[in-house]
Every structure is written in structure tokens, then in C-alpha cells.
Design an enzyme around this catalytic site. Structure first.
Site, short mmCIF file in Angstrom:
data_model
loop_
_atom_site.label_atom_id
_atom_site.label_comp_id
_atom_site.label_asym_id
_atom_site.label_seq_id
_atom_site.Cartn_x
_atom_site.Cartn_y
_atom_site.Cartn_z
N TYR A 105 21.93 66.74 33.84
CA TYR A 105 21.10 67.87 33.13
C TYR A 105 20.58 68.95 34.09
O TYR A 105 19.98 69.93 33.62
CB TYR A 105 19.84 67.51 32.33
CG TYR A 105 20.15 66.32 31.25
CD1 TYR A 105 20.57 66.53 30.29
CD2 TYR A 105 20.19 65.01 31.68
CE1 TYR A 105 21.16 65.74 28.93
CE2 TYR A 105 20.54 63.88 30.65
CZ TYR A 105 21.05 64.33 29.42
OH TYR A 105 21.47 63.48 28.71
N TYR A 123 18.48 66.21 22.27
CA TYR A 123 17.08 65.78 22.63
C TYR A 123 16.93 66.31 23.99
O TYR A 123 15.78 66.58 24.40
CB TYR A 123 17.08 64.34 22.49
CG TYR A 123 17.30 63.50 23.63
CD1 TYR A 123 18.76 63.36 24.08
CD2 TYR A 123 16.30 63.02 24.39
CE1 TYR A 123 18.86 62.58 25.29
CE2 TYR A 123 16.64 62.60 25.72
CZ TYR A 123 17.76 62.16 26.05
OH TYR A 123 17.97 61.48 27.18
N ARG A 124 17.77 66.75 24.65
CA ARG A 124 17.75 67.33 26.03
C ARG A 124 18.93 67.97 26.61
O ARG A 124 20.07 67.43 25.92
CB ARG A 124 17.35 66.10 26.88
CG ARG A 124 17.43 65.98 28.32
CD ARG A 124 17.36 64.55 28.69
NE ARG A 124 17.05 64.29 30.15
CZ ARG A 124 16.98 63.14 30.65
NH1 ARG A 124 16.94 61.87 30.05
NH2 ARG A 124 16.62 63.01 32.08
#
Ligand code: ADP
Length: 518
Positions: free
Chosen positions: A91, A463-464
Site C-alpha cells: 500500500y 477498503y484501503r
């Protein structure tokens, strides 16, 4: 990595700010050489590291130092990107959205301030890692369990602030936050919940406080730097009963979702339930070349060979029951009965009782799953594409088919897990690449953009997400001409008029930089 300046800041101004930072934290804790910058890049970047290259890092040791750093950042208009331990791999890791941003590395703030074995909470600083807390609980014989994510190298708070999760009853980590201490972008310190009372006796206990509840506004946001937080831990259960099952066909995911969801919503199964594709064990224990050296995604014959050799099912489901043994046994029977209408396959079962060693006891931190980045060889990396779907078997199966078709189209090996989390399912798809293979990283980026676009069209969001895609994901929240983003920006402008904190995080840019939005 050469120096890249943030927009609108000269090298001389940055130097002045870095000198002022050094006056606060000590010269050795301002890291601004080419080599230092290199260490704060996203080590799993899918190409174009420069897009997210920091200009320096500053590492405060106390809350007061964080506040002082924020004040200097305002004075010199220097953007800061807070990280707790920066192991947010897939991420963005340690890197900021906007190149030239200075990383605010909180990993030196790693004190465990309090652990209450009876009420089941800890009060910790951002740099406390999963390994640190696990060691503390174990060494002090404290019967509290932590929910631990696949990669446990990171921090408890950094993970919760990104909505990380694990498959335990306390596995929704951001929901375990209770009472934060936050340095606002102007350096002012606030405590949320009842911590706002100087003599509070319930700060890490009663999460709502009085009036608006702010804890969740600091999750996945750029409204403040969390300097400590209360975090709930799970009391050790009397026993556990682990159940695992392998299923042979991709289509099995449809009925699995429909059978498991009512059991999950009623809390008969009290944690999100991970269902992982055949690639789970192959990617951690072998390399692609051992199976296949052709171009394109793995053909079905190779998938079958992987399943035969590793003993994996197409889907691999594991769940755990926690509590009194007799209650667990009753729940086991209810689960087996619900499955018997769909499959003859039998659950493998293991049991653990308090006081025993071995599997089934307290979850242990591990970094073993990071092994997956070796799949292609070279300097490995991965991206996580993780949409939230309705817990509806038909819709989940459609999403699986859409996703697999996209993986095939871009010639990339499919690897996915569905977490049945209650009324929704989180679908984590891991795209593994070799950073030294420009063709593969290019296809990875193209695949990712397609996947985000496809799910937005279906009404699903992630969600991310990775730094590079924060704007694209935010863009899909378009109800009433992006009213939610306007609300976020109103709060951002009020709290951070100079735009110094994490520009671009979750697609939220300060006023002066809104033109930068990709
Ligand atoms: P971990 O420590 O688990 O590796 P990171 O430090 O990478 O997690 O944090 C993930 C993301 O969460 C960061 O990129 C940042 O956006 C946000 N974040 C982390 N720590 C803080 C904090 N203390 N305050 C505000 N935001 C934070």
C-alpha cells in the site's frame, strides 16, 4: 535517491526547516542524504518510485517533539507524512503520496505505557510493533491475545489507523482503538473520547465520550498525528477449536459465502473468515519458474499441478471457535450441518485448551507471508487490490469471474482471498511482480487501474489502497457532486490551513495543492 522538492518549496527553505527539525530532535534524527531517502522509498513500488519519493525523514522521540516539528512545518510550509513503522507493504510502505514530502517517522516512540490484564486493553505509542507487544504480553504472562495481520513487521497503531485486520474476534483493528492522543496539524494536542477530561478514569474503556466521537476521523485520514492510543486486547479463551476445509472448484465461493454469512452475522462464528485460493501456499514456498515458464497467467493444468503437489484446494477455508469447549462443540456441529447440504468434504479439526502449548493458542507474529514477493524472483513486490463486496454469493462469484478475467487479460497469475466479515466481504487480491521486470510492472499497473474501475462501476470501493491509486479510488465517491470529498476538504482546510499534513492521503488534498490531484 536524488533530492526531489515538494511543490513551491526551494532547496534553501527546505534546508532551513531541516535545520530547525534538527534543533528539536537532534541532528542524527534528521535523515536527508541520498542514501537516507533511498531507505524511505516504497520498497514494493510498482515502477516510478520518484512519484512518491520523500525529500527527508525526521524522527521525533516524544509527543512534545512531534508538536514542535509540526509547528516548524507550518512556519516553513513543509509537508510531513506520518508513519508508525512504515511496513504498510503493498500500500506504500514508508513513502508519501506526494514526492518531496518529509517522512515523520514515529518508530522511536515505542513505549508500552500500560496494559490492563483485567479490562483487556493497552495504552501504546505508535512505534510499538506487533512483535514488541507480543513479547511484552508473553514475558509478563499476561493472558491477553492480539489480532495479528499476515505481515506482522509493522506497528499495532499504524495497522489500525489503516484499517488493517486479522481473523480473530478482535480482528477489526480500527474498532479496537479507544481514546487517541493526537497532535493536530498546527501542533495542538488533543485527547479524544473521555481522555478530554484531565482526570478521566475511562479513556481507554469508554469509546464514545460525549458529543461527536472523533477517534475514527483520524483513521485513514490526514487530520492529525496519533501520538498514543488505547487499544483493546482479547482475553485468552478457555479453549479453541480450529476447523479447516479444502474445496475443489472456483464456483464453490458462491455457496460458501451464502452458508457462512448467517453464521458470521449471528456471531456463531465470531471473526472474519478467510477463504484463500490455491496460490496461498505455493507463493510462500516455491517460485513460479518451478511450475511454469510460459507467458501469460498460469494455465489450468499448472493450477491443477500446484493443487496436487501442495495439497491445496482451489479454495482453502479456515475458521476458529473460541470459548468454553462445550459451546465450541455445539457450534462445530451447527457449522458442519450447514455445510453438509453442499459438500461431502469434511473439516479437519484441531483443539487447544488453556495451558497447552502448540497451535490453536495465542496468535504469533510472523513475517513469513512476505515470502510471496519471491514468486517471480528479482526484486519482488506486490500490490493489494481489496474491494469490499456485499456478502452475497452470486455477487461475490461475479466479482471473482470479473477479476480472474482481468488477471488473464493482463497475463498475471491470480491470487485472492475472500474474508467473510459480516454483512460485507473483503476481497484481497495480491498482485505479485518483479520490480526489475518493466513489462510485468507495467502490466500490473494497467491491471490495477482496470480492477479499480470495474469495481467502482459495480458500486464497490476498496477498503484501503496504494498511494498511487488514492485519488482514483476517492473519485468514485461521487454522490451529490462529490459532497463527501467537499466535507473532507472543509475539515482539512479548517484543521490544516497550510496543508502540511500528508497531502493526498485518501485523496484529500489541502487547498493549495488541489490542482495536484491525479
Ligand atoms: P505500520 O507501522 O503497521 O507499518 P505504517 O506506519 O506504514 O504502518 O502506517 C500506515 C499508514 O497509516 C501511514 O502511511 C499513514 O498514512 C498512517 N499512519 C501511520 N501512523 C500514523 C500516526 N501515528 N498518525 C497518523 N497517521 C498514521
Amino acid at each position: 535517491m536524488k533530492l526531489i522538492l515538494p511543490p513551491g518549496l526551494s532547496a534553501a527553505k527546505l534546508d532551513k526547516a531541516l535545520a530547525a527539525f534538527a534543533g528539536i530532535v537532534g541532528e542524527q534524527w534528521v535523515l536527508a542524504t541520498d542514501e537516507d531517502r533511498e531507505t524511505y522509498l516504497d520498497i514494493y513500488a510498482p515502477g516510478d518510485e520518484e512519484a512518491h519519493a520523500p525529500s527527508a525523514a525526521v524522527c521525533p522521540a516524544t509527543t512534545e517533539e512531534v508538536q514542535a516539528v509540526m509547528r516548524v512545518a507550518n512556519e516553513h510550509k513543509v509537508p510531513l507524512w506520518p508513519i508508525s513503522r512504515g511496513k504498510n507493504f503493498g500500500y506504500g510502505g514508508t513513502a508519501p503520496v506526494m514526492s518531496g514530502t518529509v517522512v515523520l517517522d514515529l518508530s522511536r516512540m515505542n513505549r508500552i505505557l500500560e496494559v490492563d490484564p483485567k479490562l483487556g486493553y493497552c495504552l501504546i505509542e505508535p512505534g510499538v510493533g506487533f512483535f514488541d507487544l507480543y513479547e511484552y504480553l508473553t514475558k509478563n504472562d499476561i493472558p491477553l491475545w492480539m489480532g495479528i495481520p499476515g505481515n506482522a513487521w509493522g506497528s499495532v497503531l499504524g495497522n489500525a489507523l489503516e484499517r488493517g485486520f486479522s481473523s480473530t474476534p478482535y480482528g477489526e483493528h480500527s474498532a479496537s482503538l479507544c481514546g487517541l492522543e493526537v497532535a493536530l496539524p498546527n501542533g495542538e494536542l488533543v485527547r479524544t473520547g473521555t481522555g478530554a477530561m484531565s482526570n478521566s478514569k475511562t479513556w481507554p474503556l469508554f469509546r464514545f465520550g460525549y458529543g461527536p466521537s472523533w477517534d475514527q476521523l483520524f483513521v485513514q485520514s490526514n487530520f492529525g498525528v496519533v501520538t498514543k492510543a488505547g487499544f483493546w486486547l482479547m482475553p485468552e479463551p478457555q479453549s479453541t477449536l480450529s476447523m479447516s476445509l479444502k474445496l475443489p472448484n472456483p464456483e464453490d465461493i458462491g455457496w460458501l459465502v451464502d452458508v457462512l454469512t448467517p453464521l458470521r452475522i449471528s456471531r456463531l462464528i465470531d471473526h472474519n473468515i478467510g477463504i484463500t485460493s490455491y496460490m496461498g501456499s505455493a507463493t510462500t514456498t516455491s517460485q513460479r519458474a518451478e511450475w511454469y515458464d510460459g507467458k501469460g497467467a498460469l494455465p489450468d493444468g499448472v493450477v491443477k499441478a500446484i493443487m496436487d503437489k501442495t495439497g491445496a484446494g482451489w479454495w482453502n477455508l479456515s475458521l476458529k471457535l473460541y470459548g468454553l469447549p462445550e459451546v465450541n462443540e455445539a457450534h462445530r456441529k451447527a457449522i458442519e450441518a450447514a455445510f453438509s447440504a453442499h459438500t461431502n468434504a469434511l473439516f479437519a479439526i484441531t483443539r487447544w485448551n488453556r495451558g497447552e502449548k502448540g497451535p490453536g493458542g495465542a496468535p504469533r507474529p510472523s513475517v513469513f507471508p512476505l515470502q510471496i514477493v519471491n514468486w517471480h524472483g528479482g526484486r519482488g513486490g506486490h500490490l493489494g487490490f481489496s474491494p469490499a463486496l456485499p456478502a452475497n454469493g452470486k455477487l461475490v462469484l461475479e466479482q471473482l469471474e470479473r477479476t480472474r478475467a482481468r488477471f488473464r487479460e493482463h497475463g498475471i497469475d491470480y491470487s485472492g482471498t475472500f474474508y467473510i466479515s459480516g454483512r460485507h466481504v473483503i476481497n484481497v487480491n495480491i498482485i505479485i511482480f518483479n520490480r526489475d521486470d518493466a513489462d510485468l510492472t507495467g502490466r500490473t499497473r494497467a491491471l490495477f487501474r482496470d480492477l479499480v474501475e470495474d469495481s467502482a462501476r459495480e458500486g464497490y470501493c476498496e477498503y484501503r489502497t496504494h498511494l498511487t491509486y488514492m485519488d482514483q479510488v476517492a473519485q468514485a465517491f461521487d454522490y451529490n457532486r462529490h459532497a463527501l470529498m467537499r466535507l473532507n476538504e472543509t475539515v482539512k482546510d479548517a484543521l490544516d490551513p497550510n496543508g502540511v499534513l500528508a497531502p493526498g492521503k485518501s485523496g484529500i488534498w489541502p487547498k493549495s495543492l488541489r490542482g495536484k490531484r491525479s
